[in-house]
Scaffold this active site. Structure first.
Site, PDB file in Angstrom:
ATOM      1  N   HIS A  87       0.815  -1.227   0.000  1.00  0.00           N
ATOM      2  CA  HIS A  87       0.000   0.000   0.000  1.00  0.00           C
ATOM      3  C   HIS A  87       0.845   1.272   0.000  1.00  0.00           C
ATOM      4  O   HIS A  87       0.318   2.375  -0.170  1.00  0.00           O
ATOM      5  CB  HIS A  87      -0.933   0.006   1.207  1.00  0.00           C
TER       6      HIS A  87
ATOM      7  N   ASP B 265      -1.981   2.045  -4.794  1.00  0.00           N
ATOM      8  CA  ASP B 265      -3.232   2.515  -4.207  1.00  0.00           C
ATOM      9  C   ASP B 265      -4.313   1.446  -4.347  1.00  0.00           C
ATOM     10  O   ASP B 265      -4.264   0.584  -5.240  1.00  0.00           O
ATOM     11  CB  ASP B 265      -3.696   3.803  -4.884  1.00  0.00           C
TER      12      ASP B 265
END
Length: 455
Positions: free
Chosen positions: A427, A431
């Site tokens: 992450h 995204d």
């Protein structure tokens, strides 16, 4: 007679050290040339170390689990002739730091005591030195001698299991039997402390003091032992890699269900056309080709993130790691340049690498260099998983088990072959939206498999 020292050879380009994972010999063994002495591991590749000469093992220089530098002495042998060690006075150290004349347990490091049985030629004479390996035992208070004149409480066997075999008649005097009958005690459940397990009044007292909890089934017994297992070799590599990935990568996992009915029909049709140059197709080659197409649209998924330098290395070549379970543990052989392989080439390479990994013959190059990974447990895949990213990659695609489920088509429920993909992403650099787009693209390709073949 002379002595010959074997040093850890260079086991791979750029490797400065290796972990000793197995001894095939012990001190006192007679070995022939090319007898395998030990196995070392580096970067998940296991390399066997053979003996270059005939001789007798005098000294072992490391314990299992030790990290040994390239060029360090690991074995000393007695050989016919001069050997490769210059003569030194007894008690002095040789050029390699090994005590001169060390043999058969004299001034030897503890490594020899942990060495397993030899795969070479062992001595057959009764006078041959043998160093047995003994597992460590936990301290047992029953092993301690009693102090003279000090009365000890009688040992009380555990009541979590039946104290005697089924059908075995308890030994007790008539008075003890009468007391047990009046108290409603089944003597078969009372441990006896007398000769041959004879039950006394003291045993009845102890039984009553412990309470009415009795074994309900024959053969059940309490176990209190603890086995200490040293984490070495491949298991230690896996532990280090998993800890690194989970400590440094903030994972986001995206799960999506896929209707693979059409894909399974196509796969069955293609497998009916048996040809020598075409291996049997599984789901993996279709998934690999779908990933290649999806990565073409989102190249940021095919990358390695150097978080120390703050640099994302985005690769043009797509090298797909295939997580594989082997008898030794989890390894990840790599299909290099999947973008240049068709469906059957992908299948053939997966089969080849899987066979090499299970046999333990996969090379270091075949177990490294992946840019994205697939993990699959086949029929054991579960409904959903949370795959751990293969650091320093940024994505991993997990395949879950296939099931026939009723699916509403707008007018009725129909049986469809459904399967989930559980995919994890780093992450920090991927995204959630990009992760979802990637998985949805793979979903579209697998649900309409003809699109996989359209350039």
């Amino acid at each position: 007679m002379g002595e010959h020292v074997i040093k850890l050879p260079d086991v791979g380009e750029g490797v400065a050290e290796a972990e000793l994972v197995e001894w095939h010999v012990k001190v006192g063994d007679l070995v022939r040339e090319d007898t395998v002495l030990a196995a070392v591991m580096t970067d998940k590749a296991t390399v066997e170390i053979p003996s270059p000469v005939d001789g007798e093992i005098l000294w072992l220089g490391a314990e299992i689990g030790d990290t040994v530098a390239i060029g360090s002495p690991i074995v000393r042998l007695k050989v016919a002739g001069e050997g490769n060690v210059k003569n030194t006075s007894p008690g002095e150290s040789g050029a390699d730091g090994i005590p001169a004349g060390a043999s058969h347990g004299d001034r030897l490091p503890p490594a020899q005591n942990a060495a397993p049985s030899s795969s070479g030629l062992s001595r057959g004479s009764a006078g041959s030195p043998e160093l047995a390996s003994h597992p460590r035992r936990s301290a047992d208070p029953r092993d301690k001698p009693e102090d003279d004149g000090v009365k000890k409480d009688r040992a009380m066997p555990s009541l979590s299991g039946a104290p005697r075999a089924e059908g075995e008649k308890p030994l007790a005097s008539p008075a003890v039997r009468l007391r047990a009958k009046e108290a409603g005690i089944d003597l078969r459940q009372v441990p006896g402390s007398g000769p041959a397990g004879r039950i006394s009044h003291e045993d009845i007292d102890a039984f009553l003091a412990r309470g009415p909890q009795v074994a309900r089934a024959t053969g059940l017994a309490r176990k209190d032992g603890v086995e200490d297992i040293k984490v070495v070799g491949l298991r230690r590599k896996i532990a280090e890699k998993m800890a690194l990935a989970k400590s440094r990568i903030p994972h986001i996992t995206y799960v999506e269900e896929i209707d693979v009915t059409a894909l399974e029909d196509l796969r069955a049709t293609l497998n009916k056309e048996k040809r020598a140059d075409r291996p049997k197709l599984t789901l993996l080659p279709f998934l690999m080709r779908a990933m290649v197409k999806a990565i073409g649209e989102q190249p940021n998924l095919n990358a390695l993130f150097d978080d120390d330098a703050g640099i994302i290395h985005r690769h043009e070549g797509i090298h797909i790691g295939i997580a594989a379970q082997t008898p030794s543990g989890l390894v990840v052989p790599v299909v290099k340049h999947a973008e240049a392989r068709d469906l059957w080439d992908c299948a053939a390479e997966v089969n080849r690498l899987a066979d090499a990994a299970k046999a333990g013959t996969a090379s270091r190059d075949e177990l490294s260099g992946s840019t994205i990974t697939i993990t699959s447990l086949g029929a054991m895949g579960g409904v959903a998983t949370t795959p751990v990213i293969n650091y320093p990659e940024v994505a991993i695609v997990g395949v879950n088990k296939m099931m026939v489920r009723p699916v509403w088509d707008g007018t009725q429920f129909i049986p469809r072959k459904m399967m989930n993909l559980s995919s994890s992403f780093d992450h920090r650099v991927i995204d959630g939206w990009d992760a979802a787009v990637f998985v949805q693209r793979i979903k579209a390709l697998l649900e309409t498999p003809a699109l996989i073949f359209v350039d």
